[in-house]
Design an enzyme around this catalytic site. Structure first.
Site, short mmCIF file in Angstrom:
data_model
loop_
_atom_site.label_atom_id
_atom_site.label_comp_id
_atom_site.label_asym_id
_atom_site.label_seq_id
_atom_site.Cartn_x
_atom_site.Cartn_y
_atom_site.Cartn_z
N GLY A 7 0.85 -1.18 0.05
CA GLY A 7 -0.10 -0.08 -0.11
C GLY A 7 0.86 1.19 -0.07
N GLY A 10 -0.45 4.79 -1.03
CA GLY A 10 -1.73 5.23 -0.28
C GLY A 10 -1.27 6.46 0.64
N GLN A 11 -2.18 6.98 1.47
CA GLN A 11 -1.93 7.95 2.05
C GLN A 11 -0.83 8.08 3.13
OE1 GLN A 11 -4.76 9.16 5.05
NE2 GLN A 11 -4.11 11.39 5.29
N ASP A 52 -0.37 -7.15 -4.83
CA ASP A 52 -1.76 -7.17 -4.59
C ASP A 52 -1.88 -8.16 -3.24
OD1 ASP A 52 -4.25 -7.37 -4.50
OD2 ASP A 52 -4.68 -7.45 -6.39
N TYR A 141 -16.07 -1.29 7.12
CA TYR A 141 -14.81 -0.96 7.42
C TYR A 141 -14.51 -1.39 8.82
CZ TYR A 141 -10.68 2.28 7.83
OH TYR A 141 -9.37 2.64 8.31
N LYS A 145 -11.99 -4.22 10.75
CA LYS A 145 -11.09 -3.64 11.67
C LYS A 145 -11.25 -4.47 12.99
CE LYS A 145 -8.69 -0.76 9.19
NZ LYS A 145 -7.50 -1.06 8.51
N ILE A 171 -6.09 10.72 10.01
CA ILE A 171 -4.84 11.24 9.51
C ILE A 171 -4.78 12.49 8.90
CG2 ILE A 171 -2.33 10.61 8.98
CD1 ILE A 171 -3.32 8.90 11.34
N1 SER Z 1 -9.66 8.06 8.15
C1 SER Z 1 -10.40 6.85 8.24
C2 SER Z 1 -11.74 6.95 7.70
O1 SER Z 1 -12.20 8.03 7.93
C3 SER Z 1 -10.64 6.20 9.48
O2 SER Z 1 -9.86 5.06 10.05
O3 SER Z 1 -12.33 5.98 7.16
#
Ligand code: SER
Length: 316
Positions: A7, A10-11, A52, A141, A145, A171
């Protein structure tokens, strides 16, 4: 050390890859990417591989090729985009993690995997959210987690996999945009403040959420991974916190530098997600166990974001 970041476009991955290369040497950190092209900085500073996570053979090939001893597995679909495509969120977030843990069992590498404030849900105490409490998330999501946290703990207890995890807050960063989260407003607002002088916020003015500036997230991640094994007492995932603020509080802080800045509120489906998450997290366990300490408060983060983004957007 031989590190693989899955990843890396990604950010978080795009900044973590560069930070790890600075610390451990460019050639010791492999950037694993998929479809999203990496930043120029990631592309030009060290090895790059297509990885991947839902393709176990692909991950295994890279682990063997570089004799990887540490994997930062960051590839994931975030909360808002996960609600639009729950099947894909389950597949990428769960099966990707299970593949990495299964390979860690065989090859003995150490794993970092991010959990999130999204692991909590509407039944969770929203202020000073304890390390151990009711979770019951309401998004796909969040479900991935919580399930992922339990899976990490299971692989540690049963197979001795040294897997470590943090429940990241939202973040905030200026280098790479996040991909479809609920906390993304706190980044968009800076771009719009600089480019247009106005912002249409998709959350309500008083939606307080836990947040963190990227340099603190980097520090937490690296400190956790460098901590002695006997200091790591939590093998699900550590609560992690820095600052908590609402859109209105962030707006007021930005307004100190851009006095004409205007904001409007037009909450959408993401409001319900935000309403199910904690406002302020109790991260005393991380502070006690491995010495976590954040550096950036709201004014410092805002000042730095505006400065760096102005430079990036050519408006310095
Ligand atoms: N920054 C993430 C989101 O907004 C939270 O883990 O999905």
């Amino acid at each position: 050390m031989k590190i693989l970041v899955i990843g890396a476009a990604g950010q978080i991955g795009s900044e973590l890859t560069v930070e790890l290369r600075k610390r451990y040497g460019n050639n010791n950190v492999v950037a694993g990417i998929r479809k999203t092209p990496p930043s120029e900085e990631v592309k030009n500073s060290g090895p790059l591989e297509i990885v991947d996570a839902i393709n176990k053979d692909e991950v295994e090939r890279v682990v063997k090729k570089y004799s990887i001893d540490t994997v930062f597995h960051l590839a994931s679909l975030l909360s808002a985009v996960g609600e639009k495509n729950p099947d894909l969120a389950w597949d990428v977030n769960m099966n990707g993690l299970k593949n990495v843990l299964d390979l860690a069992k065989v090859y003995g590498f150490k794993v970092f995997w991010p959990s999130s404030i999204a692991a909590f849900g509407p039944d969770t105490p929203r202020v000073k959210t304890p390390q151990t409490t009711v979770m019951n998330p309401s998004t796909m999501y969040g479900i991935t987690k919580v399930a992922g946290e339990l899976l990490c703990n299971y692989y540690f207890q049963k197979f001795g996999v040294d897997v470590r995890s943090l429940r990241y807050p939202g973040i905030i960063s200026y280098k790479t945009l996040p991909g479809g989260g609920t906390t993304d407003y706190a980044i968009e607002i800076f771009y719009e403040a600089i480019k247009k002088g106005s912002y249409n916020c998709f959350l309500k003015s008083d939606s307080t959420l836990p947040m963190m500036y990227m340099p603190d997230a980097m520090k937490a991640t690296i400190d956790l991974m460098e901590a002695n094994k006997d200091k790591i007492k939590v093998r699900t995932s550590y609560n992690l916190a820095a600052i908590s603020f609402s859109p209105e509080e962030l707006y007021s802080e930005i307004k100190k530098s851009i006095p004409d800045f205007k904001i409007k509120y037009a909450p959408d489906f993401r409001q319900k997600i935000a309403d199910s998450w904690p406002k302020i997290i109790d991260d005393s366990k991380a502070r006690q166990d491995w010495g976590w300490k954040h550096e950036y408060d709201l004014p410092e983060m805002t000042k730095d974001m505006l400065e760096k983004l102005r430079e990036k957007l050519g408006q310095a």
